[in-house]
Design an enzyme around this catalytic site. Structure first.
Site, short mmCIF file in Angstrom:
data_model
loop_
_atom_site.label_atom_id
_atom_site.label_comp_id
_atom_site.label_asym_id
_atom_site.label_seq_id
_atom_site.Cartn_x
_atom_site.Cartn_y
_atom_site.Cartn_z
N THR A 63 0.84 -1.21 0.00
CA THR A 63 0.00 0.00 0.00
C THR A 63 0.87 1.26 0.00
O THR A 63 2.05 1.22 0.38
CB THR A 63 -0.86 0.03 1.28
OG1 THR A 63 0.00 -0.11 2.42
CG2 THR A 63 -1.90 -1.07 1.28
N ASP A 93 4.44 0.81 1.84
CA ASP A 93 5.62 1.31 1.11
C ASP A 93 5.86 2.78 1.50
O ASP A 93 5.78 3.68 0.68
CB ASP A 93 5.31 1.17 -0.38
CG ASP A 93 6.51 1.45 -1.27
OD1 ASP A 93 7.59 1.75 -0.75
OD2 ASP A 93 6.32 1.37 -2.51
N LYS A 95 8.59 4.29 2.71
CA LYS A 95 9.92 4.86 2.39
C LYS A 95 10.32 5.95 3.38
O LYS A 95 10.57 7.09 3.02
CB LYS A 95 9.97 5.42 0.96
CG LYS A 95 9.76 4.38 -0.12
CD LYS A 95 10.03 4.95 -1.50
CE LYS A 95 9.82 3.94 -2.59
NZ LYS A 95 8.41 3.61 -2.84
N ASP A 98 13.98 9.89 7.42
CA ASP A 98 14.31 11.00 8.32
C ASP A 98 15.16 10.49 9.49
O ASP A 98 15.51 9.30 9.54
CB ASP A 98 13.01 11.66 8.80
CG ASP A 98 13.17 13.16 8.99
OD1 ASP A 98 14.23 13.58 9.51
OD2 ASP A 98 12.23 13.91 8.64
N GLY A 268 2.27 -3.26 -9.92
CA GLY A 268 1.19 -2.31 -9.71
C GLY A 268 0.28 -2.22 -10.92
O GLY A 268 -0.64 -3.03 -11.09
P1 BMP Z 1 4.03 0.06 -11.09
O1 BMP Z 1 4.17 -1.47 -11.23
O2 BMP Z 1 2.66 0.56 -11.37
O3 BMP Z 1 5.09 0.80 -11.85
O4 BMP Z 1 4.23 0.39 -9.54
C1 BMP Z 1 5.42 0.12 -8.85
C2 BMP Z 1 5.25 0.34 -7.37
O5 BMP Z 1 6.48 0.04 -6.73
C3 BMP Z 1 4.88 1.77 -6.97
O6 BMP Z 1 4.04 1.71 -5.82
C4 BMP Z 1 6.21 2.40 -6.57
O7 BMP Z 1 6.06 3.38 -5.57
C5 BMP Z 1 6.99 1.21 -6.04
N1 BMP Z 1 8.45 1.31 -6.26
C6 BMP Z 1 9.00 1.39 -7.53
O8 BMP Z 1 8.31 1.38 -8.53
N2 BMP Z 1 10.37 1.47 -7.66
C7 BMP Z 1 11.20 1.50 -6.58
O9 BMP Z 1 12.40 1.55 -6.77
C8 BMP Z 1 10.64 1.40 -5.30
C9 BMP Z 1 9.26 1.30 -5.15
O10 BMP Z 1 8.75 1.16 -3.95
#
Ligand code: BMP
Length: 299
Positions: A63, A93, A95, A98, A268
């Protein structure tokens, strides 16, 4: 071949000291799924609809709680209920990035109270080890787990080379109780040469330095039972290679699991953007990633 990639998820589950990592590995084996779905939609209804349609196919639901416009703790409670009913873990997620004191509050308090419902969360190693100490003071007593972002999927990101090496080192120095793995594109937890030597010599206490340490923290290698085991969760995955217009870069499940030796694919838009066919598409990803894992085991 990396020592972790020749073991089954079930074998790894038996030896893992962290309850969340253990549960994730057990779920992966039980459901034959190394697929995490990332539900990056902005209402509670949309999130729950997607989870209800793909929950049985995945080992993990990821999430971004701060994009959900009508987020409440009742929603979080329902997600936890679904995670038990449909057998997956919840990964927020967040991230964190801080100082230790601030992330402690961001993790435990505010509108989202992430530590109260998310099994797994993640942090950038950028601020130094204090970020792990802060988060673990909240999460470890609850049996939660933390992933460090050692690499990223986006084009021209700065998490490469020495930064990645030091992220892995930071995890090793923190011990095995809370940091359970990495967000990474590759098997970044390559055993260090000193650890290998120590393993050969049967040294199991206290003479190493840094990431080679095999002291009371349970770091590094101290015989098979003590073998470190980091989970590598990898975003930037679709059924065919490519990218989006904002720098995201996609590889296939086979490239991620077989070629790069990662453990879990995170998908995603490849799933939730295929409206009305989410479950069917999730099954395609599950199958592709699981077959890549089985092939890797046979090598
Ligand atoms: P998508 O498959 O729609 O591109 O989504 C990828 C997901 O993984 C998003 O939620 C993004 O925030 C996360 N993400 C990423 O794409 N690359 C990273 O390096 C780290 C991530 O958390």
């Amino acid at each position: 071949m990396h020592p972790t990639t020749i073991k089954t998820y079930a074998e790894r589950a038996k030896l893992h000291p962290n309850p969340t990592a253990r549960r994730l590995l057990e779920i992966m084996e039980r459901k034959k799924s190394n697929l995490a779905v990332s539900v990056d939609v902005t209402t509670v209804k949309e999130v729950l609809d997607i989870v209800r349609s793909v929950g049985t196919k995945v080992c993990c639901v990821k999430t971004h709680c701060d994009i959900i416009q009508d987020f409440t703790l009742d929603f979080a409670k329902e997600l936890v209920r679904l995670s038990q009913q449909m057998d997956f873990i919840i990964f927020e997620d967040r991230k964190f990035a801080d100082i230790g004191n601030t992330v402690t509050l961001q993790y435990s308090a505010g509108l989202h109270r992430i530590s109260s419902w998310a099994d797994l969360t993640n942090a950038h190693p950028l601020p130094g080890p204090g970020i792990i100490s802060g988060l673990s003071s909240v999460g470890q007593p609850l049996g939660r787990g933390l992933l460090l972002l050692a690499e990223m999927s986006s084009k021209d990101n700065l998490a490469t080379g020495q930064y990645t090496t030091e992220a892995v080192q930071m995890a090793r120095q923190a011990g095995r109780g809370f940091v359970v793995g990495f967000i990474a594109m590759n098997r970044v937890d390559i055993p260090s040469p000193v650890s290998k030597i120590q393993k050969v010599n049967g040294m199991v206490n206290g003479h190493g330095h840094g990431n080679a340490s095999v002291n009371g923290n349970g770091n590094g290698y101290g015989g098979d039972k003590e073998m470190e085991d980091y989970l590598i969760l990898t975003p930037g995955v679709q059924l065919s290679k490519g990218g989006d217009t904002l720098g995201q870069q996609y590889r296939t499940p086979h490239q991620v699991i077989f070629d790069s030796g990662c453990d879990v694919i995170i998908v995603g838009r490849g799933i939730y953007a295929v409206k009305g066919k989410e479950a069917e598409v999730a099954e395609e990803y599950r199958k592709a990633a699981w077959e890549a894992y089985e092939r890797r085991l046979r090598c």
